[in-house]
Design a protein around this motif. Structure first.
Motif, PDB file in Angstrom:
ATOM      1  N   LEU A 265       0.836  -1.193   0.000  1.00 33.78           N
ATOM      2  CA  LEU A 265       0.000   0.000   0.000  1.00 33.78           C
ATOM      3  C   LEU A 265       0.873   1.247   0.000  1.00 33.78           C
ATOM      4  O   LEU A 265       1.915   1.287   0.654  1.00 33.78           O
TER       5      LEU A 265
ATOM      6  N   LYS B 176      17.882   5.172   4.695  1.00 34.74           N
ATOM      7  CA  LYS B 176      18.542   3.925   4.311  1.00 34.74           C
ATOM      8  C   LYS B 176      19.312   4.075   3.001  1.00 34.74           C
ATOM      9  O   LYS B 176      20.318   3.435   2.761  1.00 34.74           O
ATOM     10  N   LYS B 177      18.818   5.023   2.154  1.00 32.01           N
ATOM     11  CA  LYS B 177      19.439   5.268   0.846  1.00 32.01           C
ATOM     12  C   LYS B 177      20.851   5.827   0.936  1.00 32.01           C
ATOM     13  O   LYS B 177      21.744   5.375   0.249  1.00 32.01           O
TER      14      LYS B 177
ATOM     15  N   TYR C   8       8.722   5.545   9.838  1.00 36.46           N
ATOM     16  CA  TYR C   8       9.033   4.479   8.874  1.00 36.46           C
ATOM     17  C   TYR C   8       9.450   5.074   7.526  1.00 36.46           C
ATOM     18  O   TYR C   8      10.426   4.631   6.913  1.00 36.46           O
TER      19      TYR C   8
HETATM   20  N1  CO8 Z   1       4.489   3.658  -0.163  1.00 35.83           N
HETATM   21  C1  CO8 Z   1       4.936   4.878  -0.542  1.00 35.83           C
HETATM   22  N2  CO8 Z   1       6.213   5.110  -0.929  1.00 35.83           N
HETATM   23  C2  CO8 Z   1       7.065   4.080  -0.919  1.00 35.83           C
HETATM   24  C3  CO8 Z   1       6.666   2.786  -0.520  1.00 35.83           C
HETATM   25  C4  CO8 Z   1       5.304   2.585  -0.124  1.00 35.83           C
HETATM   26  N3  CO8 Z   1       4.847   1.405   0.266  1.00 35.83           N
HETATM   27  N4  CO8 Z   1       7.726   1.962  -0.610  1.00 35.83           N
HETATM   28  C5  CO8 Z   1       8.759   2.714  -1.046  1.00 35.83           C
HETATM   29  N5  CO8 Z   1       8.366   3.994  -1.238  1.00 35.83           N
HETATM   30  C6  CO8 Z   1       9.179   5.109  -1.729  1.00 35.83           C
HETATM   31  C7  CO8 Z   1      10.423   5.352  -0.892  1.00 35.83           C
HETATM   32  O1  CO8 Z   1      10.150   6.151   0.223  1.00 35.83           O
HETATM   33  C8  CO8 Z   1      11.325   6.026  -1.879  1.00 35.83           C
HETATM   34  O2  CO8 Z   1      10.906   7.365  -2.007  1.00 35.83           O
HETATM   35  P1  CO8 Z   1      11.985   8.561  -2.290  1.00 35.83           P
HETATM   36  O3  CO8 Z   1      12.600   8.220  -3.608  1.00 35.83           O
HETATM   37  O4  CO8 Z   1      11.156   9.796  -2.298  1.00 35.83           O
HETATM   38  O5  CO8 Z   1      12.957   8.505  -1.151  1.00 35.83           O
HETATM   39  C9  CO8 Z   1      10.995   5.331  -3.207  1.00 35.83           C
HETATM   40  O6  CO8 Z   1       9.677   4.761  -3.018  1.00 35.83           O
HETATM   41  C10 CO8 Z   1      11.957   4.210  -3.554  1.00 35.83           C
HETATM   42  O7  CO8 Z   1      12.085   3.332  -2.442  1.00 35.83           O
HETATM   43  P2  CO8 Z   1      13.499   2.719  -1.965  1.00 35.83           P
HETATM   44  O8  CO8 Z   1      14.583   3.723  -2.144  1.00 35.83           O
HETATM   45  O9  CO8 Z   1      13.318   2.148  -0.617  1.00 35.83           O
HETATM   46  O10 CO8 Z   1      13.695   1.568  -3.066  1.00 35.83           O
HETATM   47  P3  CO8 Z   1      14.482   0.189  -2.899  1.00 35.83           P
HETATM   48  O11 CO8 Z   1      14.558  -0.375  -4.260  1.00 35.83           O
HETATM   49  O12 CO8 Z   1      15.748   0.374  -2.124  1.00 35.83           O
HETATM   50  O13 CO8 Z   1      13.533  -0.731  -1.982  1.00 35.83           O
HETATM   51  C11 CO8 Z   1      11.428  -1.682  -1.282  1.00 35.83           C
HETATM   52  C12 CO8 Z   1      12.266  -1.101  -2.437  1.00 35.83           C
HETATM   53  C13 CO8 Z   1      12.020  -3.005  -0.817  1.00 35.83           C
HETATM   54  C14 CO8 Z   1      10.016  -1.890  -1.809  1.00 35.83           C
HETATM   55  C15 CO8 Z   1      11.447  -0.669  -0.103  1.00 35.83           C
HETATM   56  O14 CO8 Z   1      11.110   0.602  -0.616  1.00 35.83           O
HETATM   57  C16 CO8 Z   1      10.493  -0.994   0.997  1.00 35.83           C
HETATM   58  O15 CO8 Z   1      10.761  -1.854   1.819  1.00 35.83           O
HETATM   59  N6  CO8 Z   1       9.343  -0.251   1.049  1.00 35.83           N
HETATM   60  C17 CO8 Z   1       8.392  -0.342   2.108  1.00 35.83           C
HETATM   61  C18 CO8 Z   1       7.487  -1.474   1.860  1.00 35.83           C
HETATM   62  C19 CO8 Z   1       6.482  -1.611   2.967  1.00 35.83           C
HETATM   63  O16 CO8 Z   1       6.820  -1.780   4.136  1.00 35.83           O
HETATM   64  N7  CO8 Z   1       5.208  -1.531   2.602  1.00 35.83           N
HETATM   65  C20 CO8 Z   1       4.172  -1.672   3.537  1.00 35.83           C
HETATM   66  C21 CO8 Z   1       3.024  -0.771   3.202  1.00 35.83           C
HETATM   67  S1  CO8 Z   1       1.678  -1.077   4.336  1.00 35.83           S
HETATM   68  C22 CO8 Z   1       0.693  -2.235   3.547  1.00 35.83           C
HETATM   69  O17 CO8 Z   1       0.886  -2.568   2.421  1.00 35.83           O
HETATM   70  C23 CO8 Z   1      -0.455  -2.863   4.283  1.00 35.83           C
HETATM   71  C24 CO8 Z   1      -1.018  -1.996   5.328  1.00 35.83           C
HETATM   72  C25 CO8 Z   1      -2.217  -2.629   5.938  1.00 35.83           C
HETATM   73  C26 CO8 Z   1      -3.063  -1.614   6.661  1.00 35.83           C
HETATM   74  C27 CO8 Z   1      -3.004  -1.795   8.116  1.00 35.83           C
HETATM   75  C28 CO8 Z   1      -4.209  -1.220   8.802  1.00 35.83           C
HETATM   76  C29 CO8 Z   1      -3.830  -0.017   9.665  1.00 35.83           C
END
Ligand code: CO8
Length: 260
Positions: free
Chosen positions: A66, A258-259, A251
């Motif tokens: 999400l 981390k970047k 978070y």
């Molecule tokens: N939403 C919004 N932005 C995001 C998300 C996300 N889920 N994931 C990454 N981004 C953004 C980063 O902040 C970053 O932004 P910026 O360039 O502005 O700094 C950009 O995308 C690129 O991300 P990374 O530099 O981290 O890219 P990597 O290739 O190094 O890593 C990953 C990719 C592995 C996907 C890493 O970004 C990551 O771990 N992201 C978080 C994933 C996560 O934890 N998602 C959980 C979302 S919550 C969910 O899905 C369910 C919620 C259920 C609801 C609960 C009820 C309350």
């Protein structure tokens, strides 16, 4: 914004392929979810389509789950609309009468994992850097009951209990061992393998397979439908809390730091 998902239907085989292409990380924004649901509905109603392969056009990432920005600093109306769209996606995908295969060619946390879990079969690319799981607890949030139900129905209660409480993101080999993914293949074999799995599932009469699928999934789908409005209210109340907004902002900070 109608171009975050590439859809191709091969009318001779009846197999559609969806490629997520929403840079940088295929996060599930309201726009993405809306487009996803419309595409799913079109395919579901298309008699020429019997199966769907879901994969990513973004290197190393299937879906980052999400879109956290949709859950941060917005109005309660926005949270409600967003959550209804998340529910809708799951209802359509988990309840689909098509054969659905997730061809997971990258990391797949949280909502990304839910998409994979909602398919009939999961094939993941062999890469020590890719992880998959419901890591909500690590963000200080709680996976809703229907995420949990979908997870339990895939890996069983004990594995789910530990994995959910610890918010584990499993490396591919481990995901395979616990049954979170069904098969692991080298990247170059992914498409071929997905096509072979679809062919195996399509060899059965559609009606028998569809009724069997419905029998396996109906209780969980019905349970969510019966509590849908309540689930939206719970989400809005939970996500609006100062403490939860603070966890999400920390978070996001952590992701950005981390970047460097
Ligand atoms: N939403 C919004 N932005 C995001 C998300 C996300 N889920 N994931 C990454 N981004 C953004 C980063 O902040 C970053 O932004 P910026 O360039 O502005 O700094 C950009 O995308 C690129 O991300 P990374 O530099 O981290 O890219 P990597 O290739 O190094 O890593 C990953 C990719 C592995 C996907 C890493 O970004 C990551 O771990 N992201 C978080 C994933 C996560 O934890 N998602 C959980 C979302 S919550 C969910 O899905 C369910 C919620 C259920 C609801 C609960 C009820 C309350």
């Amino acid at each position: 914004s109608n171009n975050k998902i590439l859809v191709e239907l091969d009318t001779s085989s009846g197999v559609a392929t969806m490629k997520f292409k929403s840079p940088p990380v295929n996060s599930l924004s309201l726009d993405f979810l809306t487009e996803f649901c419309i595409s799913l509905e079109k395919l579901e109603n298309d008699r020429a389509c019997r199966a769907l392969i879901i994969t990513s056009a973004i290197p190393r990432i299937f879906s980052s789950g999400l879109d956290i920005m949709e859950m941060f600093g917005k109005s309660t109306e926005h949270y409600a609309e967003f959550w209804r769209a998340v529910q809708e996606m799951w209802l359509r995908l988990y309840g689909s009468s098509m054969v659905t295969v997730a061809a997971i060619n990258g990391s797949s946390p949280a909502g990304g994992c839910l998409i994979a879990l909602s398919c009939d079969y999961r094939i993941m690319v062999e890469n020590p850097k890719y992880v998959i799981g419901l890591n909500e607890a690590q963000l200080g949030i709680v996976a809703p009951f229907w995420f949990k139900d979908t997870f339990v129905n895939t890996v069983g209660h004990r594995v789910a209990e530990r994995s959910l409480q610890l918010g584990l993101l499993h490396p591919v080999t481990e995901a395979h061992q616990i049954g979170l993914v069904d098969e692991v293949v080298p990247e170059e074999k992914l498409q071929e393998k997905a096509a072979a799995v679809v062919a195996q599932w399509l060899a059965l009469p559609d009606h028998a397979r569809q009724l069997t699928k419905s029998m396996m999934r109906k209780a969980v789908l019905d349970h969510m439908l019966a509590h849908r409005e309540e689930d939206i209210q719970n989400f809005v109340k939970f996500i609006s809390k100062d403490s939860i907004q603070k966890s999400l902002s920390m978070y996001m900070e952590m992701l950005k730091k981390k970047k460097s």
